[in-house]
Design a protein around this motif. Structure first.
Motif, mmCIF file in Angstrom:
data_model
loop_
_atom_site.group_PDB
_atom_site.id
_atom_site.type_symbol
_atom_site.label_atom_id
_atom_site.label_comp_id
_atom_site.label_asym_id
_atom_site.label_seq_id
_atom_site.Cartn_x
_atom_site.Cartn_y
_atom_site.Cartn_z
ATOM 1 N N GLY A 29 25.280 3.966 93.978
ATOM 2 C CA GLY A 29 25.615 5.061 93.377
ATOM 3 C C GLY A 29 24.712 5.432 92.098
ATOM 4 N N ARG A 32 21.862 7.184 93.701
ATOM 5 C CA ARG A 32 22.068 8.149 93.898
ATOM 6 C C ARG A 32 22.110 9.447 93.112
ATOM 7 N N GLY A 33 22.830 8.796 91.997
ATOM 8 C CA GLY A 33 22.934 9.761 90.831
ATOM 9 C C GLY A 33 21.459 10.203 90.179
ATOM 10 N N ARG A 36 20.128 12.661 92.266
ATOM 11 C CA ARG A 36 20.306 13.963 91.876
ATOM 12 C C ARG A 36 19.972 14.498 90.471
ATOM 13 N N ASP A 40 17.506 18.174 90.083
ATOM 14 C CA ASP A 40 18.421 18.938 89.787
ATOM 15 C C ASP A 40 17.684 20.381 89.200
#
Length: 104
Positions: A29, A32-33, A36, A40
């Motif tokens: 997690g 993946r964060g 992103r 962005d």
């Protein structure tokens, strides 16, 4: 009542499974964060403000520009071009940031 024999085997296995699996899921997690955040809209907005095409910028370009804005001069004189793909790289790197070819 706190006798170790009162806990069931299934409960112990469930707890062991949780302890082994939870850190892996949390790590994935986090990765993946971070991906992103890296990809962005901030980079696209920065490129538009600079008058550049958002698809043509690299993260190193953004970091170098932000460093110049903070008064930190990047050493562009020692930047080298990759012999394989032609992209510019810092002088202190061994491999190209775009194609991973070894720099001479």
């Amino acid at each position: 009542m706190d006798d170790p024999g009162t806990y069931s085997i299934a409960g112990r296995l469930a707890m062991a499974g949780f302890v082994m699996i939870a850190p892996t899921l949390l790590f994935l997690g986090l990765v993946r964060g971070l991906e992103r955040l890296r990809d962005d809209a901030f980079l696209a907005e920065w490129a538009r403000k600079q008058g550049r095409n958002p698809d043509d910028i690299a993260n190193d370009d953004v970091l170098a520009a932000l460093a110049r804005g903070a008064g930190i001069e990047a050493d562009e004189s020692n930047a080298g071009r990759c012999p394989a793909c032609g992209s510019s790289n810092r002088s202190d790197v061994t491999y190209c940031g775009e194609c991973l070819a070894r720099l001479s």
